[in-house]
Motif scaffolding. Sequence first.
Motif, mmCIF file in Angstrom:
data_model
loop_
_atom_site.group_PDB
_atom_site.id
_atom_site.type_symbol
_atom_site.label_atom_id
_atom_site.label_comp_id
_atom_site.label_asym_id
_atom_site.label_seq_id
_atom_site.Cartn_x
_atom_site.Cartn_y
_atom_site.Cartn_z
ATOM 1 N N ASP A 76 0.861 -1.135 -0.026
ATOM 2 C CA ASP A 76 0.042 0.046 -0.090
ATOM 3 C C ASP A 76 0.874 1.494 0.081
ATOM 4 O OD1 ASP A 76 0.960 0.273 2.509
ATOM 5 O OD2 ASP A 76 -1.064 -0.224 3.536
ATOM 6 N N GLN A 77 0.369 2.499 0.217
ATOM 7 C CA GLN A 77 1.155 3.711 0.374
ATOM 8 C C GLN A 77 2.359 3.591 1.135
ATOM 9 O OE1 GLN A 77 -0.639 7.701 -0.645
ATOM 10 N NE2 GLN A 77 0.046 8.204 1.327
ATOM 11 N N THR A 78 1.938 2.829 2.349
ATOM 12 C CA THR A 78 3.067 2.900 3.370
ATOM 13 C C THR A 78 4.093 1.971 3.326
ATOM 14 O OG1 THR A 78 1.689 1.673 5.029
ATOM 15 C CG2 THR A 78 1.231 3.883 4.826
ATOM 16 N N GLY A 79 3.918 0.839 2.776
ATOM 17 C CA GLY A 79 5.054 -0.131 2.461
ATOM 18 C C GLY A 79 4.454 -1.426 2.318
ATOM 19 N N THR A 80 5.000 -2.644 2.698
ATOM 20 C CA THR A 80 4.734 -3.876 2.253
ATOM 21 C C THR A 80 4.432 -4.958 3.367
ATOM 22 O OG1 THR A 80 6.140 -3.534 0.353
ATOM 23 C CG2 THR A 80 5.645 -5.759 1.059
ATOM 24 N N ILE A 81 3.545 -5.742 3.459
ATOM 25 C CA ILE A 81 3.190 -6.542 4.479
ATOM 26 C C ILE A 81 2.788 -7.884 3.951
ATOM 27 C CG2 ILE A 81 0.617 -5.870 4.453
ATOM 28 C CD1 ILE A 81 2.834 -6.587 7.699
ATOM 29 N N GLN A 82 3.369 -8.799 4.554
ATOM 30 C CA GLN A 82 2.955 -10.369 3.790
ATOM 31 C C GLN A 82 1.808 -10.770 4.210
ATOM 32 O OE1 GLN A 82 6.169 -13.929 3.738
ATOM 33 N NE2 GLN A 82 4.746 -14.438 5.543
ATOM 34 N N LEU A 83 0.999 -11.692 3.266
ATOM 35 C CA LEU A 83 -0.017 -12.090 3.534
ATOM 36 C C LEU A 83 -0.097 -13.591 3.695
ATOM 37 C CD1 LEU A 83 -2.615 -10.127 1.049
ATOM 38 C CD2 LEU A 83 -2.131 -9.611 3.324
ATOM 39 N N LYS A 84 -0.994 -14.300 4.602
ATOM 40 C CA LYS A 84 -0.815 -15.519 4.793
ATOM 41 C C LYS A 84 -2.058 -16.093 4.366
ATOM 42 C CE LYS A 84 -0.101 -19.387 8.326
ATOM 43 N NZ LYS A 84 0.143 -19.408 9.682
ATOM 44 N N VAL A 85 -2.254 -17.325 3.218
ATOM 45 C CA VAL A 85 -3.591 -17.646 3.150
ATOM 46 C C VAL A 85 -3.554 -19.192 3.003
ATOM 47 C CG1 VAL A 85 -5.335 -17.637 1.402
ATOM 48 C CG2 VAL A 85 -3.469 -15.529 1.199
ATOM 49 N N SER A 86 -4.563 -19.839 3.821
ATOM 50 C CA SER A 86 -4.671 -21.254 3.808
ATOM 51 C C SER A 86 -5.670 -21.721 2.701
ATOM 52 C CB SER A 86 -5.082 -21.716 5.184
ATOM 53 O OG SER A 86 -4.047 -21.263 6.001
ATOM 54 N N LYS A 87 -5.251 -22.670 1.833
ATOM 55 C CA LYS A 87 -6.133 -23.567 0.914
ATOM 56 C C LYS A 87 -7.407 -22.713 0.390
ATOM 57 C CE LYS A 87 -5.739 -27.673 3.872
ATOM 58 N NZ LYS A 87 -6.772 -28.548 4.724
ATOM 59 N N ASN A 88 -6.911 -21.695 -0.471
ATOM 60 C CA ASN A 88 -7.867 -20.911 -0.948
ATOM 61 C C ASN A 88 -7.434 -20.666 -2.795
ATOM 62 O OD1 ASN A 88 -9.311 -18.551 -2.115
ATOM 63 N ND2 ASN A 88 -9.484 -17.816 -0.003
ATOM 64 N N LYS A 89 -8.354 -21.528 -3.446
ATOM 65 C CA LYS A 89 -8.067 -21.493 -5.085
ATOM 66 C C LYS A 89 -8.321 -20.363 -5.544
ATOM 67 C CE LYS A 89 -9.128 -26.496 -5.446
ATOM 68 N NZ LYS A 89 -9.962 -27.437 -6.242
ATOM 69 N N GLU A 90 -9.404 -19.531 -4.929
ATOM 70 C CA GLU A 90 -9.461 -18.212 -5.383
ATOM 71 C C GLU A 90 -8.576 -17.199 -5.515
ATOM 72 O OE1 GLU A 90 -13.196 -16.570 -4.095
ATOM 73 O OE2 GLU A 90 -14.526 -18.178 -4.770
#
Length: 484
Positions: A76-90
């Motif tokens: 986003d405008q302020t920086g980077t953050i990691q996303l963690k996603v479990s079993k999501n084909k979409e």
Amino acid sequence: MELSLEELRRKKLTNLSQSPFQQTKFSITSSAEKIINLFSQFNKEELATKKQKVNIAGRILRIRSFGNLTFSNLVDQTGTIQLKVSKNKEFMGLDIGDIIGIKGTICKTDKGELSVEVEEFVLLSKCLKPLPDIHYGFNDTEERFRKRYLDFIINSENKKILITRHKIIQSIRQFLEQKEFIEIETPVLVSEASGAQAKPFITHHNKLHRNFYLRIATEIPLKTLLVGGFEKVYEIGRIFRNEGIDARHNPEFTTIEVYQAYENSEYMMNLTEEVFHYLSKKILKKEEIEFNSHVISLKNPFRKLSMIEAVKEHTGIDFSHINNLDKVLELAKKHNLKLEKFQKTIGHVILAFFEEFVEKKLVQPTFIYDYPIEVSPLAKSKLDNKNIADRFELYIGGLEFANGYSELNDPIEQKKRLEEQTKQKELGNEEIASFDKEFLEALEYGMPPAGGLGIGIDRLIMLFTGQNSIKEVIAFPQLKSKES
């Protein structure tokens, strides 16, 4: 036939049950920067106990899978953050560059990386074209500036430059506010191109059936405000000069001009130094920076040197003892200085020596004062020498950053100076300002003695962000056409 990457993305869009472009709003509760600042210090177990929920939105710039887990970088405008996603084909169906909103919980991975575990996400905008490679960027530098939005997407450091620019301009306003200055906006379309030596842009007003210039400076209208009774005024604004484009110049740039009644050039020199110290402490939080391959010290006091002393120091020529034009022209010829017809005066030759042999060597902050009067038509002359202007410029890293002087408020002398400038124009100097009769009339009503100061904002940002090209600090620099 195999589909291109762009065709694949468009196909994904048509296969969606709902177009992301119908989305109008996503409620954001946090940002990458806030999450990092507030939760980095906690370990995995502590965050699991907190169960801190957040809503954030941004652009996906990386997707990678490990078994049933998917990790992604959200920017986003302020920086980077990691996303963690479990079993999501979409989620796996998303593309690099897609803009999403997510609802999730702050956590840390087994490796201790701060993340947001995604519980829900919504596609807010589909990126239909593949982005340039995040690691290698653009092959063509010109294309990077032409498509600046892509540059900012893949290069967070370049985005930070503009954020720093905002903070610097904001801090300058705060500094002047503390000193009770008033910011007043002056016209961009002007009837006379005056207030500086520069070639103007010309435009036509259809309704008024006349040509106007885009302003080359804000000096003249701000000084007429002094006539009108304002005592501390300034403007941060865009200036337009129909001249070359290089690493230090853009035809459209930003300056600040400051004027204070009942003060002089010495006061403005001190004010200039104050501004630089204030910004170094507030923005940089340090007094030494790297610029143009040099370590620059912004510690006070800055060095002060007259132009004649500076020329003597770097060439051995002492112009304080030379007042014969023929001898001066002979010295210029000996040193291979090419002079135009309008430059064949003692003052112009001194300036030519300074620009050729001194300017680039002024690495540490240095005030050069006592300019020739021939090149300072709006400044008062020194009381003890009518050929010398009560004027200074600040040089850092071989570049000029500020220009100031005791303002000429004698309408009779000002008229004489403008007439002399007109003669220079007749001799081929295209950068001579217009003969501004309206300004002369304003002076005849009485302008108080005053000090004036101009600082180039873009070069200031270059200095404070360590950039060697002005294009890096302007969101949308001027470029050659693609066809040329």
